[in-house]
Design a protein around this motif. Structure first.
Motif, mmCIF file in Angstrom:
data_model
loop_
_atom_site.group_PDB
_atom_site.id
_atom_site.type_symbol
_atom_site.label_atom_id
_atom_site.label_comp_id
_atom_site.label_asym_id
_atom_site.label_seq_id
_atom_site.Cartn_x
_atom_site.Cartn_y
_atom_site.Cartn_z
ATOM 1 N N SER A 33 0.852 -1.193 0.000
ATOM 2 C CA SER A 33 0.000 0.000 0.000
ATOM 3 C C SER A 33 0.889 1.244 0.000
ATOM 4 O O SER A 33 2.092 1.159 0.263
ATOM 5 C CB SER A 33 -0.893 -0.002 1.242
ATOM 6 N N PRO A 34 0.314 2.402 -0.255
ATOM 7 C CA PRO A 34 1.111 3.637 -0.229
ATOM 8 C C PRO A 34 1.832 3.845 1.094
ATOM 9 O O PRO A 34 2.920 4.434 1.116
ATOM 10 C CB PRO A 34 0.082 4.737 -0.489
ATOM 11 N N GLY A 35 1.254 3.382 2.188
ATOM 12 C CA GLY A 35 1.915 3.561 3.475
ATOM 13 C C GLY A 35 3.232 2.817 3.583
ATOM 14 O O GLY A 35 4.104 3.203 4.375
ATOM 15 N N ASP A 36 3.423 1.755 2.790
ATOM 16 C CA ASP A 36 4.666 0.979 2.848
ATOM 17 C C ASP A 36 5.839 1.711 2.209
ATOM 18 O O ASP A 36 7.001 1.329 2.421
ATOM 19 C CB ASP A 36 4.471 -0.372 2.147
ATOM 20 N N ILE A 37 5.567 2.703 1.389
ATOM 21 C CA ILE A 37 6.660 3.404 0.710
ATOM 22 C C ILE A 37 6.667 4.887 1.043
ATOM 23 O O ILE A 37 7.223 5.698 0.308
ATOM 24 C CB ILE A 37 6.564 3.211 -0.821
ATOM 25 N N THR A 38 6.069 5.248 2.162
ATOM 26 C CA THR A 38 6.019 6.661 2.561
ATOM 27 C C THR A 38 7.416 7.263 2.669
ATOM 28 O O THR A 38 7.640 8.416 2.293
ATOM 29 C CB THR A 38 5.287 6.802 3.910
ATOM 30 N N ALA A 39 8.370 6.477 3.152
ATOM 31 C CA ALA A 39 9.730 6.987 3.354
ATOM 32 C C ALA A 39 10.405 7.371 2.046
ATOM 33 O O ALA A 39 11.376 8.136 2.041
ATOM 34 C CB ALA A 39 10.571 5.938 4.086
ATOM 35 N N HIS A 40 9.909 6.836 0.937
ATOM 36 C CA HIS A 40 10.548 7.076 -0.360
ATOM 37 C C HIS A 40 9.686 7.951 -1.274
ATOM 38 O O HIS A 40 9.992 8.080 -2.462
ATOM 39 C CB HIS A 40 10.839 5.742 -1.053
ATOM 40 N N ASP A 41 8.651 8.533 -0.730
ATOM 41 C CA ASP A 41 7.703 9.295 -1.545
ATOM 42 C C ASP A 41 8.369 10.470 -2.243
ATOM 43 O O ASP A 41 7.993 10.820 -3.371
ATOM 44 C CB ASP A 41 6.555 9.796 -0.659
ATOM 45 N N ALA A 42 9.381 11.083 -1.628
ATOM 46 C CA ALA A 42 10.018 12.260 -2.217
ATOM 47 C C ALA A 42 10.735 11.934 -3.526
ATOM 48 O O ALA A 42 10.950 12.830 -4.358
ATOM 49 C CB ALA A 42 11.008 12.876 -1.232
#
Length: 880
Positions: free
Chosen positions: A312-321
């Protein structure tokens, strides 16, 4: 001897010089000194082999010895398999290369502490191990075999990582990106008719809308009336369909320009999925601060690639930038992925693309690599820098504190502006058209009287001969074969070694291979002898040593002083198509058509000798490699001025050249749009005012001066490549703080160069003359390398380097021979009463080849050099 790899002949010469200098009595017989040197070399070699064998230990020695065996199901030894580099790029090759890296690293040779053995000794042993066949290595004495295999495998640990990352680079650029871009363009072309039809429909509706009468106080225009008028031209359903089509195919923002090829790239996810996890397991990646986020993203992507769970999007929050532009809809809003989930394939491909860019910028680098390592770690630092700094600063004429140096440069810049402005009235070559500066092209310089007659006489007098004869004469007159030592360090002792060597150079330089050269009834020209000499003697360092001998020998001829002092050099590339699989080639349709190719970047001095060169994959921004080529010259004096064409022009390159002590002088094709820079913000520069509005930031140079000096010292000492530094300082349009400092420093020297270029016709003519010399050498190179339609068929980087190195040596041999006979003809004509002046000699060129036959006959017959020079072609002889 412990820290060098000199052969017995070089050691003998050094011993004689030392004994004469120290007043030591020479032995009565030369064999006494020869025997002593042989005994010392044997003892030194035994110490080397014993030290490394002991460090290896019995278990590692046994594993290394097993590499020389040929498994029952294979045709080559394990060592041969491990040292065979890849020639193409694909997902399957990438996996195989990573397994090769793991297998070589698993042998454990890299963990062996080799001190106090010098690195140069390990390199020499590795070179012997890489070039020798398994049976030859099996026959070596125990300690020597173990030491050789240890050095070889340690070298392979580094080269295999380089090879794997080269495959990754080519796989991404040529197989993934190029194909995705082609597919994206094909999709654009496929959808273009639908888009055009929809756009035409919308245009008809908008045209009706634009022609509707405007509302006034007396008359109102209702929406119903407008729609009625539109529907008379375009039905509402058809217009709605057209709007949907345009919305589907036209990017919503400018950042989505790459959306098509990125979408196509995601379809190739399986290729990346097959190796991304193994890539991180096998190669130890590290990152500077700018690359830590990328490395973390790639590690997360590798974990996703091997997992079957949904994310889900929450799993890649750290790399969103890092998920920017058209990657965002691909990752977060794929209509084929269930609501609330991300497209794992798009995320993985996005991470791999970031890794690729970071590797090229060296924000992410590989431990244990040579070509993909961190250039920052190679900069001189700590005690090494403190010890080297005084010597380097003295040689470069720089100071620890930059205030005085920058003040001197500012004064020089102001003085250059003043000289140009004062001379504009008399400078008829300069015009201002519409406020833009235009510089008249240089015409041909006026020739001295009788110059045409002199050329005709000289051309008619030069002896006619075949290319092999020329090489053998050069060998006999200069002793060139002495520089070709065996990979083991021994001197050549075989009979007619010079004939075999000349035959190999003809085969490589003329690009014809061994078939036209070999002669079964001539011992020096049998295929076995030629292969033996090729594998044991012809390599980069021996070619460089031979070039150094030719450069020094040519400079001693009297006529050469009329051409220059060797302090001006030019750098330019010669392109070759490589129609076979080779990782170290690249695409460029301008030069290579639909095939791949390589560039031979070579450096030529004003005495017309090639003083260095290197091989560049494809046409990969030659300017990034020029400083490396200048810092790795074969011989001759260090050039003070480096001439290039306009394509090699950049502010950072100018700054690096300047701080390393070179005047960088590119030819300027168009001055109209060129910027000039200033340090004095209050000065008024008249007609040049509009060109010189930009100011050099001296404060940025001061802030980074210490690091700039360290970079200059590291480049001078050869601990870091300029190519890596330039990529690190400026990549993808972003410049680091240190890069900005070098750019501003370079702008001072760039402006000084431009002002001199405007004001000084002699300076412009010097640049043009030197570039003409380079182009003439390239024409001669094409004349020599005529075989295989001028295409190279080497599958490995080393093969390209050795073949083009042989071509460079052949070029220098022709230039040396021509210089020798031009000098003789000029002296003969002077004795006969022809008024040959130095000015006339300066216009004679050693780049001539009509009197040399490169085709058809390869008879290796020697001239009688003991009897003096060959007779001139017109029948006259040189005076005694």
């Amino acid at each position: 001897m412990w820290s060098t790899i000199e052969g017995p002949r070089a050691l003998f010469d050094r011993a004689v010089v030392h004994m004469l200098r120290e007043g030591i009595l020479l032995p009565a017989r030369i064999t006494t000194l020869t025997r002593l040197i042989s005994e010392v070399r044997r003892a030194e070699h035994a110490r080397l082999y014993r030290t490394l064998a002991e460090r290896a230990g019995p278990q590692l020695r046994a594993r290394l010895a097993e590499l020389l065996q040929v498994p029952a199901d294979r045709r080559v030894s394990e060592l041969e398999r491990l040292r065979t580099a890849p020639t193409r790029a694909s997902g399957r090759v990438m996996v195989a290369e990573l397994h090769r890296v793991a297998e070589i690293g698993g042998l454990g040779a890299g963990a062996v502490v080799t001190e106090p053995v010098p690195a140069v000794k390990l390199t020499a042993l590795a070179r012997y191990g890489l070039a020798s066949k398994a049976p030859t290595l099996r026959d070596l004495e125990g300690d020597r075999q173990a030491a050789t295999l240890l050095a070889t495998v340690r070298h392979l640990e580094t080269s295999s990582v380089d090879d794997a990352l080269d495959v990754l680079d080519l796989l991404i650029t040529s197989n993934l990106l190029a194909r995705a871009e082609r597919a994206g363009k094909a999709e654009q072309l496929r959808t273009f008719p639908r888009l055009r039809k929809a756009a035409r429909t919308m245009a008809s509706a908008v045209e009706v809308l634009m022609s509707a009468p405007e509302a006034t106080e007396d008359r109102l225009v209702s929406l119903v009336e407008v729609w009625k008028a539109i529907e008379e031209v375009v039905p509402r359903e058809k217009l709605a369909s057209a709007v949907e089509t345009v919305a589907a195919f036209v990017p919503t923002t400018d950042d989505d320009a790459a959306a098509e090829w990125r979408a196509e790239l995601v379809k190739r996810y399986r290729t990346v999925q097959g190796f991304i996890e193994l890539l991180l397991e096998v190669i130890r990646f590290r990152a500077v601060e700018a690359g830590t986020g990328v490395l973390a993203m790639v590690r997360a992507a590798a974990a996703m690639a091997k997992s079957r769970r949904r994310y889900s999007p929450g799993d890649i929050t750290a790399h969103d930038a890092l998920i920017t532009g058209s990657w965002r809809p691909l990752v977060y809003r794929n209509p084929d992925v269930p609501e609330g989930q991300i497209d794992k394939a798009a995320f993985v491909l996005c991470a791999v693309m970031h890794l690729h860019h970071a590797l090229r910028r060296r924000d992410v680098f590989a431990e244990g690599s040579e070509r993909w390592s961190d250039p920052r770690a190679r900069l001189l630092d700590g005690d090494a820098w403190q010890q080297a700094r005084p010597r380097i600063l003295t040689s470069l004429e720089l100071e620890v504190e930059p205030a005085g140096h920058l003040a001197e440069l500012a004064g020089a810049l102001e003085g250059a502006y003043t000289r140009v402005l004062d001379g504009l009235g008399a400078n008829t070559a300069v015009q201002f058209v519409g406020g833009r500066l235009q510089l008249e092209k240089l015409g041909a310089a006026e020739e001295p009287p009788l110059m045409k007659e002199l050329r005709s006489l000289v051309d008619g007098m030069l002896p006619r001969l075949d290319f092999p004869e020329l090489l053998l004469e050069v060998f006999d007159r200069t002793g060139l074969p002495d520089d070709f030592t065996h990979i083991s360090g021994a001197d050549a002792s075989m009979e007619d070694f010079g004939v075999s060597l000349a035959a190999l150079i003809v085969a490589e330089a003329c690009n014809v291979g061994l078939v036209p050269i070999e002669k079964p009834n001539v011992p020096a020209l049998t295929r076995a002898r030629l292969l033996q000499v090729d594998q044991g003697y012809l390599r980069g360092e021996t070619i460089a040593a031979a070039n150094a001998r030719l450069i020094a020998a040519q400079a001693e001829l009297d006529i050469v002083a009329c051409w220059g002092g060797g302090h001006i050099a030019s750098a330019d590339g010669l392109r070759f198509v490589v129609p076979v699989q080779n990782l170290h080639t690249g695409h460029n349709p301008v030069y290579f058509g639909r095939q791949r190719g390589a560039t031979w970047l070579n450096v030529v001095n004003d005495q017309v000798m090639g003083i260095g060169g290197l091989v560049v994959p494809g046409t990969l921004r030659d300017s990034l490699f020029i400083l490396d080529a200048i810092h790795n010259l074969d011989g001759g004096p260090k050039p003070e001025t480096v001439v290039t064409d306009t394509a090699s022009y950049s502010d950072i390159v100018s700054g690096l050249f300047a701080i390393c002590g070179y005047q960088f002088s590119p030819r300027i094709a168009d001055l109209a749009d060129t910027r000039l820079w200033r340090t004095n913000t209050r000065a008024v520069y008249g007609p040049l005012e509009h060109m010189s509005r930009h100011t050099v930031r001296l404060d940025k140079i001061r802030a980074h001066w210490g690091d700039m000096l360290r970079v200059a010292g590291s480049l001078t000492m050869g601990t870091v490549r300029a190519y890596d530094l330039i990529r690190m300082l400026s990549a993808d349009g972003r410049t680091t703080g240190l890069g900005e400092a070098f750019a501003h420093y370079g702008r001072i020297f760039k402006t000084l160069h431009l002002l001199q270029f405007i004001a000084d016709e002699g300076y412009r003519r010097m640049i043009g003359t030197q570039l003409n010399v380079q182009e003439a050498r390239h024409r001669l190179a094409r004349k020599i390398a005529f075989g295989n339609r001028g295409q190279l068929r080497q599958r490995y980087r080393e093969g390209l380097e050795d073949q083009l190195g042989s071509l460079g040596l052949a070029l220098n041999a022709v230039i040396w021979w021509n210089s020798l006979y031009l000098d003789a003809t000029v002296k003969h004509l002077r004795e006969q009463g022809f008024p040959v002046t130095d000015e006339m000699c300066a216009r004679l060129s050693p780049i001539q080849y009509d009197h040399i036959n490169f085709l058809g006959r390869y008879a290796f017959s020697r001239a009688d050099v003991a009897g003096g020079l060959r007779p001139f072609h017109d029948g006259t002889h040189q005076s005694a």
